[in-house]
Design a protein around this motif. Structure first.
Motif, PDB file in Angstrom:
ATOM      1  N   PRO A  73       0.751  -1.312   0.164  1.00  0.00           N
ATOM      2  CA  PRO A  73       0.055   0.062  -0.045  1.00  0.00           C
ATOM      3  C   PRO A  73       0.892   1.247  -0.156  1.00  0.00           C
ATOM      4  O   PRO A  73       0.308   2.263  -0.572  1.00  0.00           O
ATOM      5  N   ASP A  74       2.063   1.409   0.634  1.00  0.00           N
ATOM      6  CA  ASP A  74       2.841   2.337   0.811  1.00  0.00           C
ATOM      7  C   ASP A  74       4.041   2.317  -0.332  1.00  0.00           C
ATOM      8  O   ASP A  74       4.926   3.160  -0.265  1.00  0.00           O
ATOM      9  N   ARG A  75       3.764   1.465  -1.367  1.00  0.00           N
ATOM     10  CA  ARG A  75       5.011   1.423  -2.324  1.00  0.00           C
ATOM     11  C   ARG A  75       6.282   1.598  -1.910  1.00  0.00           C
ATOM     12  O   ARG A  75       7.059   2.077  -2.332  1.00  0.00           O
ATOM     13  N   SER A  76       6.722   0.504  -1.052  1.00  0.00           N
ATOM     14  CA  SER A  76       8.021   0.452  -0.498  1.00  0.00           C
ATOM     15  C   SER A  76       8.682  -0.965  -0.472  1.00  0.00           C
ATOM     16  O   SER A  76       9.841  -1.275  -0.251  1.00  0.00           O
ATOM     17  N   ILE A  77       7.898  -1.818  -1.370  1.00  0.00           N
ATOM     18  CA  ILE A  77       8.349  -3.366  -1.342  1.00  0.00           C
ATOM     19  C   ILE A  77       8.710  -3.565  -2.703  1.00  0.00           C
ATOM     20  O   ILE A  77       9.879  -3.994  -3.120  1.00  0.00           O
ATOM     21  N   PHE A  78       7.725  -3.445  -3.727  1.00  0.00           N
ATOM     22  CA  PHE A  78       7.785  -3.708  -5.127  1.00  0.00           C
ATOM     23  C   PHE A  78       8.988  -2.678  -5.888  1.00  0.00           C
ATOM     24  O   PHE A  78       8.879  -1.481  -5.139  1.00  0.00           O
ATOM     25  N   ILE A 120      13.440  -6.604   4.478  1.00  0.00           N
ATOM     26  CA  ILE A 120      13.822  -6.876   5.891  1.00  0.00           C
ATOM     27  C   ILE A 120      15.130  -6.936   6.263  1.00  0.00           C
ATOM     28  O   ILE A 120      15.569  -6.559   7.170  1.00  0.00           O
ATOM     29  N   ILE A 121      15.772  -7.839   5.324  1.00  0.00           N
ATOM     30  CA  ILE A 121      17.227  -8.106   5.639  1.00  0.00           C
ATOM     31  C   ILE A 121      18.000  -6.926   5.369  1.00  0.00           C
ATOM     32  O   ILE A 121      18.775  -6.644   6.185  1.00  0.00           O
ATOM     33  N   SER A 122      17.497  -6.089   4.596  1.00  0.00           N
ATOM     34  CA  SER A 122      18.245  -4.783   4.510  1.00  0.00           C
ATOM     35  C   SER A 122      18.117  -3.796   5.556  1.00  0.00           C
ATOM     36  O   SER A 122      19.005  -3.387   6.021  1.00  0.00           O
ATOM     37  N   ALA A 123      16.828  -3.788   5.944  1.00  0.00           N
ATOM     38  CA  ALA A 123      16.705  -2.837   7.334  1.00  0.00           C
ATOM     39  C   ALA A 123      17.121  -3.586   8.582  1.00  0.00           C
ATOM     40  O   ALA A 123      17.817  -2.976   9.310  1.00  0.00           O
ATOM     41  N   ARG A 124      17.616  -5.067   8.471  1.00  0.00           N
ATOM     42  CA  ARG A 124      17.961  -5.677   9.767  1.00  0.00           C
ATOM     43  C   ARG A 124      19.553  -5.281   9.815  1.00  0.00           C
ATOM     44  O   ARG A 124      20.208  -5.128  10.762  1.00  0.00           O
ATOM     45  N   THR A 125      20.259  -5.249   8.403  1.00  0.00           N
ATOM     46  CA  THR A 125      21.663  -4.899   8.440  1.00  0.00           C
ATOM     47  C   THR A 125      21.859  -3.605   9.068  1.00  0.00           C
ATOM     48  O   THR A 125      23.088  -3.240   9.661  1.00  0.00           O
ATOM     49  N   GLN A 126      20.862  -2.628   8.824  1.00  0.00           N
ATOM     50  CA  GLN A 126      21.363  -1.223   9.389  1.00  0.00           C
ATOM     51  C   GLN A 126      21.269  -1.097  10.965  1.00  0.00           C
ATOM     52  O   GLN A 126      21.982  -0.286  11.369  1.00  0.00           O
ATOM     53  N   ILE A 127      20.733  -2.102  11.563  1.00  0.00           N
ATOM     54  CA  ILE A 127      20.691  -2.097  12.889  1.00  0.00           C
ATOM     55  C   ILE A 127      22.366  -2.304  13.387  1.00  0.00           C
ATOM     56  O   ILE A 127      22.676  -1.653  14.653  1.00  0.00           O
ATOM     57  N   ASN A 128      22.977  -2.870  12.665  1.00  0.00           N
ATOM     58  CA  ASN A 128      24.227  -3.233  13.270  1.00  0.00           C
ATOM     59  C   ASN A 128      25.121  -2.147  12.761  1.00  0.00           C
ATOM     60  O   ASN A 128      26.448  -1.738  13.319  1.00  0.00           O
ATOM     61  N   LYS A 129      24.773  -1.280  11.963  1.00  0.00           N
ATOM     62  CA  LYS A 129      25.612  -0.044  11.484  1.00  0.00           C
ATOM     63  C   LYS A 129      25.475   1.031  12.406  1.00  0.00           C
ATOM     64  O   LYS A 129      26.421   1.943  12.396  1.00  0.00           O
ATOM     65  N   GLY A 130      24.204   1.193  12.713  1.00  0.00           N
ATOM     66  CA  GLY A 130      23.990   2.393  13.831  1.00  0.00           C
ATOM     67  C   GLY A 130      23.454   3.563  13.063  1.00  0.00           C
ATOM     68  O   GLY A 130      23.608   3.477  11.603  1.00  0.00           O
ATOM     69  N   TRP A 159      13.550   1.520   3.732  1.00  0.00           N
ATOM     70  CA  TRP A 159      13.644   0.670   4.863  1.00  0.00           C
ATOM     71  C   TRP A 159      14.595   0.839   5.904  1.00  0.00           C
ATOM     72  O   TRP A 159      14.545   0.687   7.134  1.00  0.00           O
ATOM     73  N   ARG A 160      15.598   1.759   5.473  1.00  0.00           N
ATOM     74  CA  ARG A 160      16.635   1.889   6.251  1.00  0.00           C
ATOM     75  C   ARG A 160      15.999   3.118   7.188  1.00  0.00           C
ATOM     76  O   ARG A 160      16.154   3.281   8.669  1.00  0.00           O
ATOM     77  N   LYS A 161      15.297   4.021   6.799  1.00  0.00           N
ATOM     78  CA  LYS A 161      14.385   5.278   7.643  1.00  0.00           C
ATOM     79  C   LYS A 161      13.589   4.452   8.689  1.00  0.00           C
ATOM     80  O   LYS A 161      13.231   4.986   9.620  1.00  0.00           O
ATOM     81  N   ARG A 162      12.858   3.523   8.173  1.00  0.00           N
ATOM     82  CA  ARG A 162      12.066   2.711   8.997  1.00  0.00           C
ATOM     83  C   ARG A 162      12.793   2.210  10.244  1.00  0.00           C
ATOM     84  O   ARG A 162      12.350   2.276  11.371  1.00  0.00           O
ATOM     85  N   ALA A 163      13.923   1.491  10.053  1.00  0.00           N
ATOM     86  CA  ALA A 163      14.694   1.181  11.083  1.00  0.00           C
ATOM     87  C   ALA A 163      15.128   2.137  11.845  1.00  0.00           C
ATOM     88  O   ALA A 163      15.295   2.018  13.345  1.00  0.00           O
TER      89      ALA A 163
END
Length: 688
Positions: A73-78, A120-130, A159-163
């Motif tokens: 719905p928010d055009r952030s996946i495809f 999701i995997i992309s966002a998860r990696t951002q957690i470790n970068k800070g 998704w980085r911004k979401r994280a």
């Protein structure tokens, strides 16, 4: 070429500084009965729908657009390239339904799961970068009309911004860096695990919803399991163990025990206990259910009355490696009294007197169709329960009655008619016009009303269908004052067709089709469709009319008008409305609780209209502090119900989660109190 050739059982591997992930996506494909259900639904919709829409290329395009929007719905996946590929099938969806070939929507869903896992995997990696929270950066909130990302990098940046937003919320709630990282690692890992639980029924339900709602907003499809849930909601009972479950870390966890249910009476199971396995009968094998979807666990636990179900329990106070125990419970009928009508008495101070206003809250217009059909003299229904409550309130000598229908989405038409008769007696309640233009007047045959005193009806944007029929009839008859905000605006009639009966199947495999067959009209000739019921006395609203209500749908039927029914007024509430409004206005001006609610509603409206949220820590904290001042309850700024802890429900301890829920329930109901005061004014003015 079908999209199914793009991905088959994709394995996504991604290495991050913390962990290497291998996500095995489910291999989803349509089954024969789903194609049959889609094809049979199309035949029925073309024959019996109130406003038939031909299944052609035009409808095909609408179905595809609605299906894609439901997934992203928010055009952030495809990616835009994905959408361009889907558009090649834009005019073939109608042919797919007619040919019972659903590979195209399934292939789109396959790609959706892959893209979702990648995000999701992309966002998860951002957690470790800070993250750097000193920079000026915003998270876009309203993206439904924005273009799809052109590249993986653009999508991953969203998704980085979401994280980053997730991290900032937890940080401002007081969590340290280690705890934040642990919480978010677990959150994103749970999202990845959830992807694995998708089945073909989920794909089919999503696609059928896109199809049916392209006909009109209230035509829908229910799979076999959803059909059973609909029946339960109507009769307010089920056969099971009487436990409310919640998914927590892959376990079906007991959140609440229904009083009088088998689980509560047994004393063998407690809130917080985790179910790791389910067995059928006294000696059937136990199936492990850790990691299984909650709805599937529920289906395993439900069953025939007086049958045995065995549960492998990991106690609430035991660690992951703690000792399990197996318990046996006998399934029985469980009443869902939380959704039943209930009463209370609100005392209102009025010119030196205390007025007793009886409040009846009705969450849904329920009726046990099956028990009624079988001739059960004690079958459960909304009007029967309300009649009992009215009798009790009469015995308690209340001065007036308020019927609270907020967020009551409707239910049984018969119950709406009979409930109206409790206050108006014999006479027409609603008119129905079918697809051929024939009008039928539905009446109640009760000789005398059960309650003849002052009445108020409290509605909001969530009051729909049967709620609107009742409120409109009370208003048209001049029987009482309507209070609140304009109702939903659903003025159409639906019927449910059992597809298995239509196909003469012995087993329930095809599901049910709910389709619109007629339109409601008030006894005064107008319709509740689109415009809803306009209150006599308006109260502030927390709802967003742009996203909630019939007018928010792009294919809603228009407002219309027919000849009024033959009816006589039962009261003259209009003569009191001017004075009721004056008293209301004067009272709320000096009511601090009411004014606080008005301010909170205004701020919520302003927040909804914001297109972005700041990811700068200083700016975000300032915004949160301003919001907290308005949302702060009488218990103070640390009130659990008002404070944003940045956590999702299943991330808190169960005790804290329940405490937050209870705190919200116990907050002052400002609107109900003011509605009761308006009814008290009605009592006073009627006597004068």
């Amino acid at each position: 070429m079908h999209f199914r050739n793009w991905i088959v059982g994709a394995l996504i591997a991604f290495a991050s500084p913390a962990v290497a992930l291998d996500v095995q996506l489910p291999q989803l494909a349509p089954i024969q009965t789903q194609g049959q259900a889609a094809n049979l639904s199309a035949q029925l919709l073309s024959r019996y729908a109130y406003k038939p829409v031909p299944l052609d290329d035009v409808l095909s395009e609408k179905i595809l657009d609605r299906y894609i929007k439901s997934l992203d719905p928010d055009r952030s996946i495809f990616l835009q390239a994905d959408i361009d590929g889907f558009m090649k099938e834009r005019t073939s969806i109608d042919d797919a339904i007619k040919n019972a070939d659903l590979h195209t929507p399934f292939s789109i869903f396959d790609l959706y799961l892959r893209r979702l896992a990648e995000r999701i995997i992309s966002a998860r990696t951002q957690i470790n970068k800070g993250f750097d929270f000193s920079v000026q950066e915003d998270l876009p909130l309203l993206r439904e009309k924005e273009p799809w990302p052109q590249t993986e990098e653009q999508a991953n940046d969203l998704w980085r911004k979401r994280a980053k937003n997730d991290w900032l919320r937890l940080k401002l709630a007081g969590q340290n860096e280690a705890k934040i990282r642990e919480t978010l690692e677990k959150r994103y890992l749970n999202l990845l695990e959830r992807i694995k639980t998708y089945g073909s029924k989920d794909v089919f339900q999503s696609f059928m919803t896109a199809y049916t709602t392209s006909i009109d907003p209230h035509t829908d499809y229910f799979g076999p399991a959803a059909s059973a849930d609909f029946d339960i909601s109507m009769k307010l009972s089920l056969v099971g163990i009487g436990a409310v479950l919640q998914d927590r870390d892959g376990y079906a966890t007991v959140r609440e025990l229904v009083p009088g249910g088998p689980a509560q009476l047994s004393g063998k199971i407690a809130v917080g206990d985790r179910i790791s396995g389910v067995g059928q009968g006294a000696d059937g094998p136990i199936t492990e259910v850790v990691g299984t979807r909650l709805d599937e666990v529920v289906q395993l636990i439900r069953g025939a009355k007086d049958s045995i179900v065995r549960l492998d329990i990991l106690p609430a106070d035991a660690g992951g490696n703690g000792a399990h125990r197996v318990i046996s419970l006998v399934r029985d009928k469980v009443s869902l009294d939380k959704q039943a009508a209930k009463k209370s008495i609100v005392p209102i101070q009025d010119r030196g007197l205390t007025r007793k206003i009886g409040v009846i809250t009705l969450p849904v217009f329920y009726e046990d169709f099956e028990a009624k059909r079988k001739g059960d003299a004690n079958y459960r229904s909304a009007s029967r329960d309300v009649a009992k409550l009215l009798t009790e309130l009469n015995e308690e000598h209340v001065d007036g009655v308020l019927i609270d229908l907020r967020d009551n989405g409707g239910g049984s038409l018969t119950e709406a008619i009979e409930l109206t008769g409790l206050f108006t007696g014999k006479g027409p309640v609603v008119q129905q016009r079918d697809a051929s233009g024939n009008v039928e007047v539905e009446s109640d045959d009760r000789r005398q009303p059960l309650y003849t005193g002052p009445v108020g009806v409290l509605i909001n944007r969530g009051s729909a269908s049967a709620s609107e029929i009742f409120a409109a009839a009370i208003q048209d008859y001049g029987r009482g004052v309507i209070i609140g905000e304009p109702s939903f605006g659903k003025g159409t009639v639906q019927t449910v067709i059992d597809l298995d009966k239509a196909a003469r199947n012995d087993k329930p495999v095809l599901g049910q089709l709910k389709l619109t067959i007629a339109q409601f009209f008030r006894v005064n000739g107008g319709t509740t469709q689109l415009r809803g019921v306009t209150p006599d006395i308006s109260l502030p609203s927390l709802a967003d009319p742009k996203t909630r209500g019939e007018a928010s749908f792009d294919n809603a039927l228009p407002w219309a008008e027919i000849k009024p029914a033959s009816y006589k007024a039962k009261g003259d509430i209009k003569a009191l409305l001017s004075q009721l409004q004056q008293r209301h206005d004067a009272r709320v001006k000096t009511n601090p609780d009411f004014q606080k609610f008005v301010e909170a509603a205004a701020q919520l409206k302003a927040q909804r209209e914001k297109a972005v949220v700041s990811l700068n820590e200083v700016e975000r904290k300032r915004e949160m502090d301003e919001a907290a001042k308005l949302l702060k309850s009488d218990k103070g700024a640390d009130d659990l119900a008002a404070k944003d802890d940045g956590l999702q429900s299943n991330e808190r301890s169960l005790s804290v989660d329940v405490a937050i829920e209870n705190a919200r329930k116990n907050e002052k109901d400002v609107l109900r109190t003011e509605a009761a005061a308006i009814v008290a004014d009605e009592v006073d003015l009627s006597k004068r």
